[in-house]
Motif scaffolding. Structure first.
Motif, PDB file in Angstrom:
ATOM      1  N   ARG A 299      44.535  67.382  19.289  1.00  0.00           N
ATOM      2  CA  ARG A 299      43.814  66.923  20.471  1.00  0.00           C
ATOM      3  C   ARG A 299      42.356  67.384  20.440  1.00  0.00           C
ATOM      4  O   ARG A 299      41.431  66.577  20.606  1.00  0.00           O
ATOM      5  CB  ARG A 299      44.503  67.442  21.749  1.00  0.00           C
ATOM      6  N   LEU A 300      42.151  68.676  20.186  1.00  0.00           N
ATOM      7  CA  LEU A 300      40.773  69.185  20.168  1.00  0.00           C
ATOM      8  C   LEU A 300      39.958  68.534  19.058  1.00  0.00           C
ATOM      9  O   LEU A 300      38.761  68.291  19.216  1.00  0.00           O
ATOM     10  CB  LEU A 300      40.767  70.708  20.010  1.00  0.00           C
ATOM     11  N   SER A 301      40.605  68.236  17.947  1.00  0.00           N
ATOM     12  CA  SER A 301      39.905  67.601  16.832  1.00  0.00           C
ATOM     13  C   SER A 301      39.400  66.213  17.236  1.00  0.00           C
ATOM     14  O   SER A 301      38.242  65.853  16.972  1.00  0.00           O
ATOM     15  CB  SER A 301      40.859  67.514  15.637  1.00  0.00           C
TER      16      SER A 301
ATOM     17  N   GLU B 163      38.917  65.150  20.330  1.00  0.00           N
ATOM     18  CA  GLU B 163      37.947  65.271  21.421  1.00  0.00           C
ATOM     19  C   GLU B 163      36.585  65.730  20.895  1.00  0.00           C
ATOM     20  O   GLU B 163      35.539  65.232  21.324  1.00  0.00           O
ATOM     21  CB  GLU B 163      38.484  66.224  22.494  1.00  0.00           C
ATOM     22  N   ALA B 164      36.605  66.674  19.956  1.00  0.00           N
ATOM     23  CA  ALA B 164      35.343  67.118  19.349  1.00  0.00           C
ATOM     24  C   ALA B 164      34.671  65.940  18.641  1.00  0.00           C
ATOM     25  O   ALA B 164      33.452  65.773  18.699  1.00  0.00           O
ATOM     26  CB  ALA B 164      35.603  68.261  18.372  1.00  0.00           C
TER      27      ALA B 164
ATOM     28  N   TYR C 188      32.898  63.789  21.199  1.00  0.00           N
ATOM     29  CA  TYR C 188      31.690  64.444  21.733  1.00  0.00           C
ATOM     30  C   TYR C 188      30.557  64.475  20.706  1.00  0.00           C
ATOM     31  O   TYR C 188      29.398  64.280  21.047  1.00  0.00           O
ATOM     32  CB  TYR C 188      32.010  65.865  22.212  1.00  0.00           C
TER      33      TYR C 188
ATOM     34  N   LEU D 134      28.814  72.172  21.526  1.00  0.00           N
ATOM     35  CA  LEU D 134      30.197  71.985  21.951  1.00  0.00           C
ATOM     36  C   LEU D 134      30.895  73.347  21.994  1.00  0.00           C
ATOM     37  O   LEU D 134      30.804  74.126  21.040  1.00  0.00           O
ATOM     38  CB  LEU D 134      30.909  71.044  20.973  1.00  0.00           C
TER      39      LEU D 134
ATOM     40  N   GLN E  87      28.748  70.502  26.010  1.00  0.00           N
ATOM     41  CA  GLN E  87      30.029  69.848  26.270  1.00  0.00           C
ATOM     42  C   GLN E  87      31.161  70.827  25.998  1.00  0.00           C
ATOM     43  O   GLN E  87      30.968  71.817  25.288  1.00  0.00           O
ATOM     44  CB  GLN E  87      30.194  68.614  25.369  1.00  0.00           C
TER      45      GLN E  87
ATOM     46  N   ILE F   3      35.490  71.338  25.095  1.00  0.00           N
ATOM     47  CA  ILE F   3      36.879  70.939  24.885  1.00  0.00           C
ATOM     48  C   ILE F   3      37.737  72.130  25.285  1.00  0.00           C
ATOM     49  O   ILE F   3      37.334  73.273  25.108  1.00  0.00           O
ATOM     50  CB  ILE F   3      37.177  70.483  23.442  1.00  0.00           C
ATOM     51  N   SER F   4      38.912  71.853  25.840  1.00  0.00           N
ATOM     52  CA  SER F   4      39.605  72.908  26.547  1.00  0.00           C
ATOM     53  C   SER F   4      41.112  72.899  26.318  1.00  0.00           C
ATOM     54  O   SER F   4      41.726  71.843  26.200  1.00  0.00           O
ATOM     55  CB  SER F   4      39.326  72.722  28.051  1.00  0.00           C
TER      56      SER F   4
ATOM     57  N   TYR G 289      35.352  72.956  14.613  1.00  0.00           N
ATOM     58  CA  TYR G 289      35.077  71.809  15.492  1.00  0.00           C
ATOM     59  C   TYR G 289      33.919  72.085  16.457  1.00  0.00           C
ATOM     60  O   TYR G 289      33.316  71.156  16.966  1.00  0.00           O
ATOM     61  CB  TYR G 289      36.297  71.472  16.369  1.00  0.00           C
ATOM     62  N   VAL G 290      33.710  73.365  16.796  1.00  0.00           N
ATOM     63  CA  VAL G 290      32.816  73.695  17.908  1.00  0.00           C
ATOM     64  C   VAL G 290      31.762  74.725  17.518  1.00  0.00           C
ATOM     65  O   VAL G 290      31.789  75.283  16.410  1.00  0.00           O
ATOM     66  CB  VAL G 290      33.627  74.249  19.114  1.00  0.00           C
TER      67      VAL G 290
END
Lengths: 306, 306, 306
Positions: free
Chosen positions: A54-56, A58-59, A62, B41, B67, B69-70, B96-97
């Motif tokens: 999911r985070l992959s 969503e990143a 963004y 991010l 932004q 992600i959570s 990712y972040v």
């Protein structure tokens, strides 16, 4: 507009195009690509939790300037408990967003509901069925690490019966040239018969190994997967998951140019002592997922997916 | 790049710099600071739920144009249930972040995993250990309400044994000049010995009070915390949490310039009848957390944290 | 600044203004409205899960260029389990954001807490009480499908006793001209007495039907709702939810210009075979919720709600 449902949708040309685009997005300056999905909204609906996937996704949205609305725990927190169909969910949420990324426990339900979605739906893993973006990022990783996706000797270890990532990956191998597989798995957890036939028909050579060492010897790529403890317990002949784990001592038989992949999460199938070895590619593989998904989202959202 | 793991990282100079930056961000026009984290991010991974702290960090990122992600419920919804290590999570999500904000149930696990993160990790509360951003916002609140962070007489009430916010705050007091503490707590829930020694060594004076009134008399700052009912039940001598609650009748002994702080949530430790009193600073304290976290995120993400 | 708590706040003029704005936002170019809430931050706090309503509000904020922080499962993941009051939550979260959208299990608690919020609060469904934005989108749908919101013959089916969406909608009908209702419901699940009086006083004509066919005959609008199985079991006279379901065979008595609405999710109350019929308006109704909520958020956030 087209849904992403199975790896069978991706031929060699499209796969190559995605890989090249992923590679471009990886190296592009952030500001340069930050408008590619500007104004776009994507829903991530996870009926089975999977924080990583999911985070992959969503990143990826963004990074391209899009926005996300998310159901982290759709099974528990949505009307599916009341009996609402997935088709109704797609029709409704599809009115709010430009694309839907979904993880679901049933590949059958997902397939049946997709035609009702007014926007593209991306399968982010469905039951014991497909996980197409995982297979695409696996192939991207092989391409990136070895410089080619043909003429490969591949060792595949673990639960080959239930592992959906392995099934999706092998289907991608079926369209490549000169692939040899060496399989090592607990008795009773081998590849399903139809997948074996598919490999044979596609000209993929299949051998069976009797140990981790035998599997790894001469391999270009090692694909390691998780064996769920409850699978082993259910087998008549009891064996230990650790018999199938890759340990530091195994590295001596592995060629210097080889690469070890794992869809992750890992829970003991690969000794962390191996992590610093250049052949350990699994964390780079996870990162590749970000860029591959960016490339895929671009294509889906621009309606360019052929 | 540096992780934010403990209040011990922050000396007086850095704390002051953060406070001044927080104060600037509070008064800046929104449009003026809306680009400070543009294109950045941040992942918020909460292995223990904490809506307040999570939303505060996320609001801070958004106010600066970044932004988020959570994972609202990472413990239940992620692979940690399957046995994945936190080090693996950091390596993957860190690809990712640009930064990770984490609440975790184990300070030990968090400390061990941090070195594996490829991006800065901010501890947003870890087990019975540290909660550094809470202590920073507490100090910011004292500075803002009283105009100084030295020469203070501080009453500390509640569970001083297990309360991690109190521990983090006292460690910050250790680097300030001329601090006197008056402690009031249920028998058996006093400060741990090593923290008492630390206070003594740092020149912080410590007295023990026998009632709420005695604690509040002459205080510049009152720091009230929650006593978990199960802690009291476990004590030999039964006592009521309400004996340690601040009530309207207590306000008469509290100096007019004093301020009451509470890390919140409160559940009866402060009578809501006190809320309208100018000395009740706890809701302003919660708001201060937003600006302090904005300042910290800026520093961490710009790699400026010395 | 004003909270959105009940449909009683909306007179005919304001309702019409919202509908017209929703219609504008539906047809506006995305880029044109993408700055309307730029820099604004909205919190969605869901103490009861409702993926559809939550995603609808969040999509509305994003379409207007705002940002969202969210608690998908506030009941389980926040301090409410520890006993924190909703008033405290509003005071704290209200310091982080520009508006709060809340779904809560208790309309009483929500009403009592609203005065403490420093920013506008929008009721997104509260216990057995109100769900004002659902009623507004229902009215918007009637306006859009039939071109008017007066001179209507409306069939209302299902659980009229506990269904909060029906209650909110009927209160909106009370301010319109020349409305006739035909009600069909299981014995014991009729409209509450005070609502019946309210209808009588407002000049809304009320008839009772003895079958789905009788209810649908001559209707301009059919409003179908869900009957929870446990409600039926609790009744003395056992009957089947399917007796109140709309099936393909019923369509023959329904005028060609009529429209079928349902707040969704549906679980058998409307046969999916009806979906392709032009009179089936429930999916368009769900989409209308997006635009209506955009219009409402604009007004609330610009402080223009009279």
């Amino acid at each position: 507009m087209r849904h992403v449902s199975t790896v069978r949708q991706f031929d060699l040309q499209e796969t190559t195009r995605l890989i090249e685009r992923a590679e471009y997005l990886r190296t592009a300056k952030r500001a340069e690509i930050q408008k590619n999905l500007a104004g776009m909204l994507v829903a991530t609906l996870f009926y089975e939790p999977s924080t990583r996937t999911r985070l992959s996704f969503e990143a990826a949205v963004y990074r391209l300037g899009g926005q996300v609305i998310s159901a982290e725990n759709a099974q528990e927190n949505s009307s599916s408990k009341k009996g609402e169909t997935l088709a109704d969910v797609f029709r409704i949420v599809g009115a709010y967003v430009d694309a839907i990324v979904i993880r679901h426990h049933s590949s059958t339900e997902l397939e049946q509901a997709m035609p009702y979605a007014p926007v593209p739906v991306i399968n982010a893993g469905a039951g014991s069925g497909e996980h197409p973006t995982q297979a695409l990022l696996d192939v991207y990783t092989i391409w990136r690490e070895l410089g080619r996706i043909d003429n490969l000797s591949v060792a595949v270890l673990g639960d080959l019966k239930y592992g959906r990532t392995v099934h999706s990956l092998l289907r991608m191998f079926a369209m490549m040239s000169n692939i040899s597989l060496k399989l090592y798995y607990p008795e009773g957890l081998g590849l399903p018969g139809d997948l074996l036939s598919e490999m044979a028909q596609a000209g993929v050579r299949v051998e069976h190994a009797a140990s981790v060492e035998e599997a790894l010897a001469g391999a270009d790529v090692v694909y390691q997967t998780r064996i769920q403890a409850e699978r082993l317990e259910a087998l008549e002949e009891v064996c230990a998951a650790s018999d199938y784990a890759i340990q530091a001592k195994h590295l001596s038989v592995l060629p210097a140019h080889a690469r070890i992949l794992h869809p992750l999460p890992r829970v003991g199938e690969i000794d962390p002592a191996i992590d610093p070895d250049a052949r350990a590619a699994y964390f780079r593989q996870a990162e590749n997922g970000l860029y591959l998904r960016m490339a895929l989202l671009e294509q889906v959202l621009k309606g360019e997916l052929s």
